[in-house]
Design a protein around this motif. Structure first.
Motif, PDB file in Angstrom:
ATOM      1  N   PHE A  28     -12.957   6.425  30.106  1.00 43.04           N
ATOM      2  CA  PHE A  28     -13.879   6.346  31.234  1.00 43.04           C
ATOM      3  C   PHE A  28     -13.067   6.533  32.514  1.00 43.04           C
ATOM      4  N   ALA A  29     -13.560   7.407  33.398  1.00 36.71           N
ATOM      5  CA  ALA A  29     -12.797   7.772  34.593  1.00 36.71           C
ATOM      6  C   ALA A  29     -13.626   7.570  35.858  1.00 36.71           C
ATOM      7  N   PRO A  30     -13.611   6.379  36.430  1.00 40.30           N
ATOM      8  CA  PRO A  30     -14.374   6.124  37.668  1.00 40.30           C
ATOM      9  C   PRO A  30     -13.638   6.610  38.913  1.00 40.30           C
ATOM     10  N   LYS A  31     -14.423   6.848  39.952  1.00 40.63           N
ATOM     11  CA  LYS A  31     -13.879   7.183  41.271  1.00 40.63           C
ATOM     12  C   LYS A  31     -14.653   6.347  42.273  1.00 40.63           C
TER      13      LYS A  31
ATOM     14  N   GLU B  87      -4.033  15.975  26.936  1.00 43.94           N
ATOM     15  CA  GLU B  87      -3.684  16.514  25.612  1.00 43.94           C
ATOM     16  C   GLU B  87      -4.120  15.575  24.484  1.00 43.94           C
ATOM     17  N   TYR B  88      -4.114  14.270  24.760  1.00 47.56           N
ATOM     18  CA  TYR B  88      -4.427  13.270  23.732  1.00 47.56           C
ATOM     19  C   TYR B  88      -5.845  12.711  23.864  1.00 47.56           C
ATOM     20  N   ILE B  89      -6.634  13.285  24.755  1.00 47.31           N
ATOM     21  CA  ILE B  89      -7.998  12.819  25.013  1.00 47.31           C
ATOM     22  C   ILE B  89      -8.998  13.829  24.468  1.00 47.31           C
ATOM     23  N   ASP B  90     -10.048  13.331  23.827  1.00 47.78           N
ATOM     24  CA  ASP B  90     -11.103  14.203  23.309  1.00 47.78           C
ATOM     25  C   ASP B  90     -12.306  14.272  24.240  1.00 47.78           C
ATOM     26  N   VAL B  91     -12.664  13.139  24.825  1.00 43.04           N
ATOM     27  CA  VAL B  91     -13.861  13.068  25.671  1.00 43.04           C
ATOM     28  C   VAL B  91     -13.547  12.236  26.912  1.00 43.04           C
ATOM     29  N   VAL B  92     -13.939  12.759  28.080  1.00 39.79           N
ATOM     30  CA  VAL B  92     -13.802  12.035  29.336  1.00 39.79           C
ATOM     31  C   VAL B  92     -15.202  11.702  29.839  1.00 39.79           C
ATOM     32  N   VAL B  93     -15.381  10.470  30.311  1.00 40.50           N
ATOM     33  CA  VAL B  93     -16.672  10.047  30.857  1.00 40.50           C
ATOM     34  C   VAL B  93     -16.517   9.884  32.364  1.00 40.50           C
ATOM     35  N   ASP B  94     -17.238  10.713  33.125  1.00 42.98           N
ATOM     36  CA  ASP B  94     -17.210  10.678  34.588  1.00 42.98           C
ATOM     37  C   ASP B  94     -18.171   9.599  35.073  1.00 42.98           C
ATOM     38  N   CYS B  95     -17.615   8.543  35.655  1.00 43.96           N
ATOM     39  CA  CYS B  95     -18.423   7.376  36.044  1.00 43.96           C
ATOM     40  C   CYS B  95     -18.950   7.557  37.461  1.00 43.96           C
ATOM     41  N   GLY B  96     -19.963   8.414  37.624  1.00 41.52           N
ATOM     42  CA  GLY B  96     -20.370   8.757  38.973  1.00 41.52           C
ATOM     43  C   GLY B  96     -21.843   8.680  39.300  1.00 41.52           C
ATOM     44  N   PHE B  97     -22.670   8.106  38.409  1.00 43.98           N
ATOM     45  CA  PHE B  97     -24.111   8.154  38.653  1.00 43.98           C
ATOM     46  C   PHE B  97     -24.789   6.825  38.353  1.00 43.98           C
TER      47      PHE B  97
END
Length: 503
Positions: free
Chosen positions: A190-193, A210-220
């Motif tokens: 999970f990647a919040p800003k 390289e070692y990550i399959d899925v990133v979750v953009d914490c923006g909504f």
């Protein structure tokens, strides 16, 4: 037998037999195109594996580079063949048997033409192509049967039912099924800003993608009328998509720094707000996301049924073009009256989404007594209960990359990044202790009194990853990128290539 199997949303009377066959053929053809989504690169990658495996019949006792290629292929597919050493031992045989069983083949542990063909199909489904094909799944449409879906997936009805925790052959339009051959050991972050100049999560993802399959953009976040506020992180989307990885949009009910119960209630129970929320969430796909992660927290337990129906409607609204994943609070047992977790029906949620993140953290928190964010025995219990309700091929174990510090004299604590806690101890020359689950903790003296600190590092998180390996879960999901200690990524590397827990 298949002629009379229950279809999604309708029966199959005899006078519609040929129409039913045409529908199944069409569904199967579309499923093959959708699930595999194979590019030329993908075919070449799987062909390379098969070329290295060769045509020799492989069985227990075989040695050579072809056995090594087989072990690497099995590991990529989420099975556990033991060390990749070119020796076909008992662990490799057990992995082959499990692969054959899930592929609907005779499980004799011998790799011949039929097993080789099944390996080819499975490898094509997880290498290259559209990143969404790495979560091999299917959204049921009207007229589908488990028989038609299982044949197109290259598995058996029994294996498909087992992988999805189905108790009967009845399926419904909008229901989401995963393949028994879905690759495990995925890493989600999970990647919040939180501010315009906040690049902490972005830099972490950039370094370790390289070692990550899925990133979750914490923006909504949802509003009470069903509209959405937030713009997401376009730089993050560009980075992740550019590397061919999956990125999801996180949708929450936060208002300021907390999850707002009134927002959740308005969206779940108000007809207009509900309709608007479904449309708003679908609209996020136009921003380049591959799907969503729905994270509604502090939901009124009185709205348990409404929450389940919302997930069902959202699955139908999004359709097969988008992944639907849901984050749920940790539980040790079902308690529908719980003010924090009572609204979450694990079994229903698991049936209608592609993946479920069980947030196995905040066992202790800022207003609790001091203790681990996620003690190992507690996480083990949380996982055990989740597996009794959610298919393991859909389950992600949430892991924390932060900690808390509390005044020893009592009072409310505060959260802090795990790397900061680790650095503070090192700077002060404090010897860090570990509990029985390897969770690090220490005490320090400040100007305003003594504090006790618990956090997570690479070793404590590896102990939790071992649970995911042992239970063959879809993977782990870390909250949050940028707060982790450096050695966390050594454990992530281990997790991605793990053979056996504790090695």
């Amino acid at each position: 037998m298949a002629e009379h199997q229950t279809c999604a949303g309708e029966s199959q009377p005899r006078n519609k037999r040929w129409a039913g066959r045409r529908r199944r053929f069409t569904a199967a053809a579309l499923l093959i195109l959708y699930v595999l989504l194979i590019s030329t690169t993908c075919v070449q990658a799987s062909s390379d594996f098969l070329a290295r495996i060769g045509t020799r019949v492989l069985k227990e006792g075989s040695r050579g580079s072809d056995v090594l290629a087989l072990q690497e292929a099995l590991a990529l597919l989420g099975f556990r063949p033991g060390p990749a050493d070119g020796w076909f031992g008992s662990k490799t045989r057990a992995a082959v048997v499990e692969f054959q069983r899930k592929s609907g083949l005779y499980a004799d542990g011998i790799v011949g033409p039929n097993t080789r063909k099944a390996l080819e199909k499975a490898l094509e489904a997880v290498q290259g192509g559209d990143p969404r094909s790495r979560i091999a799944r299917y959204v049921v449409r009207k007229g589908d049967t488990l028989w038609s879906i299982s044949k197109a997936m290259g598995t058996s009805v029994g294996s498909l039912m087992e992988a999805n925790g189905l108790k009967s052959a009845v399926i419904y339009p909008g229901q989401r099924l995963v393949s028994p051959l879905s690759p495990a050991r995925q890493v989600w972050v999970f990647a919040p800003k939180y501010k315009a100049d906040d690049t902490v999560a972005l830099e972490s993802v950039k370094t370790w993608l390289e070692y990550i399959d899925v990133v979750v953009d914490c923006g909504f976040s949802l509003r009470s009328d069903g509209t959405i506020r937030g713009t997401g992180n376009p730089d993050l989307v560009s980075l992740v998509k550019g590397k061919g990885k999956l990125i999801l949009a996180l949708v929450t009910n936060t208002n300021g720094s907390s999850h707002d119960r009134t927002i959740a209630s308005a969206v779940l129970t108000g007809s207009s707000a509900r309709k608007q929320a479904l449309a708003s969430i679908k609209g996020l796909m136009d921003l380049g996301y591959d799907g969503i992660n729905l994270d509604l927290e502090n939901v009124d337990p009185a709205h348990r049924e409404e929450f389940g129906r919302f997930i069902m409607d959202l699955s139908t609204t999004l359709g097969p073009a988008a992944l639907l994943t849901v984050s749920v609070p940790a539980m040790l047992k079902e308690n529908p009256s719980s003010q924090w977790s009572g609204a979450f029906d694990y079994e229903k949620i698991g049936r209608w989404c592609d993946a479920v993140v069980v947030m196995a953290y905040d066992q202790h928190y800022s207003s609790s007594k001091p203790g681990p964010v996620a003690a190992l025995d507690w996480v083990t219990g949380v996982t055990s209960y989740a597996l009794s309700r959610i298919p393991r091929a859909k389950l992600l174990l949430g892991i924390p990359s932060y900690g808390y510090e509390w005044p020893v004299s009592g009072g409310k604590g505060r959260s802090l990044p795990a790397h900061k806690a680790q650095a503070n101890a090192a700077a002060a020359g404090i010897q860090v202790s570990r509990d029985e689950g390897a969770v690090p903790y220490f005490q320090y003296q400040a100007a305003d009194g003594a504090y006790v600190v618990y956090y997570e590092d690479g070793l404590s998180l590896r102990r939790k990853m071992e649970i995911a390996v042992r239970e063959n879960l879809l993977g782990v999901a870390m909250w949050r990128a940028g707060y982790e200690t450096l050695d966390t990524w050594e454990s992530m590397k281990w997790f991605k290539g793990a053979a056996e827990p504790g090695t």
